[in-house]
Each structure stands twice: as structure tokens, then as C-alpha cells.
Scaffold this motif. Structure first.
Motif, PDB file in Angstrom:
ATOM      1  N   GLY A 145       0.816  -1.213   0.000  1.00 21.90           N
ATOM      2  CA  GLY A 145       0.000   0.000   0.000  1.00 21.90           C
ATOM      3  C   GLY A 145       0.846   1.258   0.000  1.00 21.90           C
ATOM      4  O   GLY A 145       0.528   2.236  -0.691  1.00 21.90           O
ATOM      5  N   VAL A 199       0.630  -6.979  -2.633  1.00 24.06           N
ATOM      6  CA  VAL A 199      -0.663  -7.113  -1.948  1.00 24.06           C
ATOM      7  C   VAL A 199      -1.366  -8.394  -2.390  1.00 24.06           C
ATOM      8  O   VAL A 199      -1.864  -9.167  -1.553  1.00 24.06           O
ATOM      9  CB  VAL A 199      -1.543  -5.879  -2.238  1.00 24.06           C
ATOM     10  CG1 VAL A 199      -2.962  -6.118  -1.715  1.00 24.06           C
ATOM     11  CG2 VAL A 199      -0.953  -4.640  -1.601  1.00 24.06           C
ATOM     12  N   ILE A 241      -7.870  -2.329  -1.977  1.00 22.34           N
ATOM     13  CA  ILE A 241      -6.725  -1.721  -1.294  1.00 22.34           C
ATOM     14  C   ILE A 241      -5.989  -0.782  -2.237  1.00 22.34           C
ATOM     15  O   ILE A 241      -5.527   0.294  -1.843  1.00 22.34           O
ATOM     16  CB  ILE A 241      -5.785  -2.813  -0.754  1.00 22.34           C
ATOM     17  CG1 ILE A 241      -6.466  -3.564   0.395  1.00 22.34           C
ATOM     18  CG2 ILE A 241      -4.462  -2.213  -0.275  1.00 22.34           C
ATOM     19  CD1 ILE A 241      -5.712  -4.791   0.873  1.00 22.34           C
ATOM     20  N   ASN A 249      -5.418   3.400  -1.773  1.00 24.12           N
ATOM     21  CA  ASN A 249      -4.095   4.011  -1.775  1.00 24.12           C
ATOM     22  C   ASN A 249      -3.812   4.830  -3.023  1.00 24.12           C
ATOM     23  O   ASN A 249      -2.764   5.463  -3.123  1.00 24.12           O
ATOM     24  CB  ASN A 249      -3.030   2.922  -1.618  1.00 24.12           C
ATOM     25  CG  ASN A 249      -3.001   2.349  -0.225  1.00 24.12           C
ATOM     26  OD1 ASN A 249      -2.620   3.014   0.723  1.00 24.12           O
ATOM     27  ND2 ASN A 249      -3.450   1.111  -0.077  1.00 24.12           N
ATOM     28  N   THR A 308      -3.984   1.338   5.133  1.00 19.58           N
ATOM     29  CA  THR A 308      -3.750  -0.023   4.671  1.00 19.58           C
ATOM     30  C   THR A 308      -3.740  -1.019   5.820  1.00 19.58           C
ATOM     31  O   THR A 308      -4.113  -2.181   5.638  1.00 19.58           O
ATOM     32  CB  THR A 308      -2.424  -0.102   3.894  1.00 19.58           C
ATOM     33  OG1 THR A 308      -2.404   0.890   2.876  1.00 19.58           O
ATOM     34  CG2 THR A 308      -2.266  -1.468   3.235  1.00 19.58           C
ATOM     35  N   CYS A 344      -7.302  -1.909   6.255  1.00 23.24           N
ATOM     36  CA  CYS A 344      -7.745  -2.750   5.130  1.00 23.24           C
ATOM     37  C   CYS A 344      -7.152  -4.152   5.233  1.00 23.24           C
ATOM     38  O   CYS A 344      -7.823  -5.154   4.947  1.00 23.24           O
ATOM     39  CB  CYS A 344      -7.325  -2.111   3.799  1.00 23.24           C
ATOM     40  SG  CYS A 344      -8.130  -0.544   3.428  1.00 23.24           S
ATOM     41  N   ALA A 345      -5.876  -4.233   5.632  1.00 23.52           N
ATOM     42  CA  ALA A 345      -5.208  -5.524   5.716  1.00 23.52           C
ATOM     43  C   ALA A 345      -5.850  -6.423   6.769  1.00 23.52           C
ATOM     44  O   ALA A 345      -5.999  -7.632   6.559  1.00 23.52           O
ATOM     45  CB  ALA A 345      -3.724  -5.319   6.029  1.00 23.52           C
TER      46      ALA A 345
END
Length: 249
Positions: free
Chosen positions: A19, A157, A194, A198, A232, A235-236
Motif C-alpha cells: 500500500g 498485496v 486496497i 491508496n 492499509t 484494510c489488511a
């Protein structure tokens, strides 16, 4: 169980790094938006998010194909970088053809007096009332660098999300594989999400157009990267939990 948790933490680090690379890459890509479409600014005549997403998604697809052949992370990242670089390079070349042969302008920057790479004068060819036009050499080189970073970020990712699903499947004793439609589909959707997150954050940081690494706006990239790191992480966490559950089904 502990090994699986540690593995997921490592994959989370990969996602966050990916990200950050995506966010940083946006500042390299020469974006001109609507002004560039009218040859009143340098760069490609479309928005930051579209160009960043195009480079990253191309890198993601290239990495996905490479993962069918090998699980070597370096080769997967290299594939993602090359795919994205080709996409942005072709876009910039075609854009230059349109500017030079269609509009009839000389690619030149209004941000610098001489091109940092070729050392050619720029100010002599900038039309009055514009911020430059076309894609000068420095912008082209900067765009290729940005595409490479975005491709690597997108590939990293996607690789991490696929690995989370595979590891969950192995832990649960199931036969989840990288070619499984559900795992690949969900991993791709999360990777794309993601990526868009970003790509949008630095677009606010840039605030319109940017010519590349020689543009004064480029110096603002740390703010966008730090913001992307925080976004991120969130999100992760969601992606890893969701895909881990899928892999364990």
C-alpha cells in the motif's frame, strides 16, 4: 496456530508495504487531467486514480499469471513491475503522438527551465497561458518509475492475500489452491480495493496535476505515504480475516 498467526502478521506487513509503494508511486506518474487533455498542462489527460489503478491492476494481473508458474516472490514482483511499466509507457507514448502530431505542440515543462535528464531548454517551447504540454523526457522516465513501484505494490498485496488463503487452507487440512476461483476472486477484489484506497489518498495530496519527480509537489509524498500506511493497516486486517476464513472452508 502460532506459526499461522506469525505468517499472517508477515503477510500483513507485505500488504502494508504494498500500500505504501502504491501511494508513493502515484507521485511519480505524470498526471495532467482535463488541462492536459487540452494541451494546457504536461502529463496524461486523465486523473490520478485512473492512471494509478491502471498501472497497479496491470501489475496485479501480471503477477497473477506469474503465480501460476512459480511461487518465487522476486519473480512475481518483477512480473508485476514489468507489466505496469509497459502499460504506462505505452499510454505515455501514444499520448505523446497525439500531442505532437495531432495537436502540434512540443513536449515541454513549465516547472523547470531545462529537462533534468536531457538538459534541453523547456521554457522556449511553452505556449503562453499554459503550464506546459505533452510528455517531456523527465515526465516519461518518472512515469515508468512510478509504474514499477505501483506494479510491485499491487503484486505484493495480491501475493500476500493469496498466501493467507493458502496457509489457512493448509492449517485447516483442506485443498484450497491458488487456482481456486473463490480464493483468487476474493483476493483480487480485496487487492483492487486496497489499491483504489491508496490511489485516492495521494490524489488529494497532489491536488490536481503533477509532472513527476521534478515537480515541487513531489516533495509532499511523505504525508500521503504515512496516511496510506494507516489506512492499509485497517484494510489488511479486514482482508486477512475474511480470506483466512475462506481458505479454511
Amino acid at each position: 496456530m502460532i506459526d499461522a498467526i506469525l505468517e499472517n502478521i508477515l503477510m500483513m506487513i507485505y500488504i502494508v508495504l504494498g500500500g505504501a509503494l502504491i501511494s508513493w508511486s502515484v507521485h511519480f506518474v505524470p498526471v495532467g487531467g482535463a488541462p492536459a487533455a487540452m494541451a494546457q498542462a504536461t502529463g496524461i489527460g486523465t486523473g490520478t486514480v485512473q492512471l494509478a489503478a491502471g498501472a497497479g491492476l496491470t501489475g496485479l494481473v501480471s503477477a497473477g499469471f506469474m503465480m501460476n508458474v512459480t511461487d518465487n516472490l522476486l519473480l512475481i514482483l518483477a512480473s508485476g513491475a514489468v507489466g505496469a511499466m509497459i502499460m504506462i509507457a505505452v499510454t505515455m507514448i501514444v499520448g505523446t503522438w497525439v500531442y505532437v502530431y495531432g495537436v502540434g505542440v512540443v513536449p515541454s515543462s513549465a516547472k523547470v527551465k531545462t529537462d533534468p535528464i536531457t538538459k534541453y531548454r523547456q521554457d522556449l517551447y511553452v505556449s503562453q497561458g499554459t503550464e506546459g504540454h505533452g510528455l517531456p523526457t523527465v515526465s516519461f522516465v518518472s512515469g515508468v518509475i512510478g509504474a514499477a513501484l505501483g506494479g510491485i505494490g499491487g503484486a505484493l498485496v495480491y501475493y500476500a492475500l493469496i498466501e493467507v488463503g493458502l496457509n489457512a487452507g493448509l492449517t485447516a487440512g483442506t485443498s484450497s489452491s491458488v487456482t481456486g476461483h473463490s480464493l483468487v476472486g476474493v483476493a483480487a477484489m480485496f487487492a483492487i480495493g486496497i489499491f483504489f484506497v491508496n490511489a485516492v489518498i495521494p490524489s488529494y495530496n497532489i491536488g490536481g496535476t503533477i509532472e513527476g519527480f521534478h515537480d515541487p509537489k513531489f516533495k509532499k509524498w511523505p504525508k500521503a505515504v504515512i496516511s496510506s500506511l494507516v489506512a492499509t493497516v485497517l484494510c489488511a486486517i479486514v482482508a486477512i480475516v475474511a480470506i483466512a476464513q475462506l481458505g479454511g472452508m
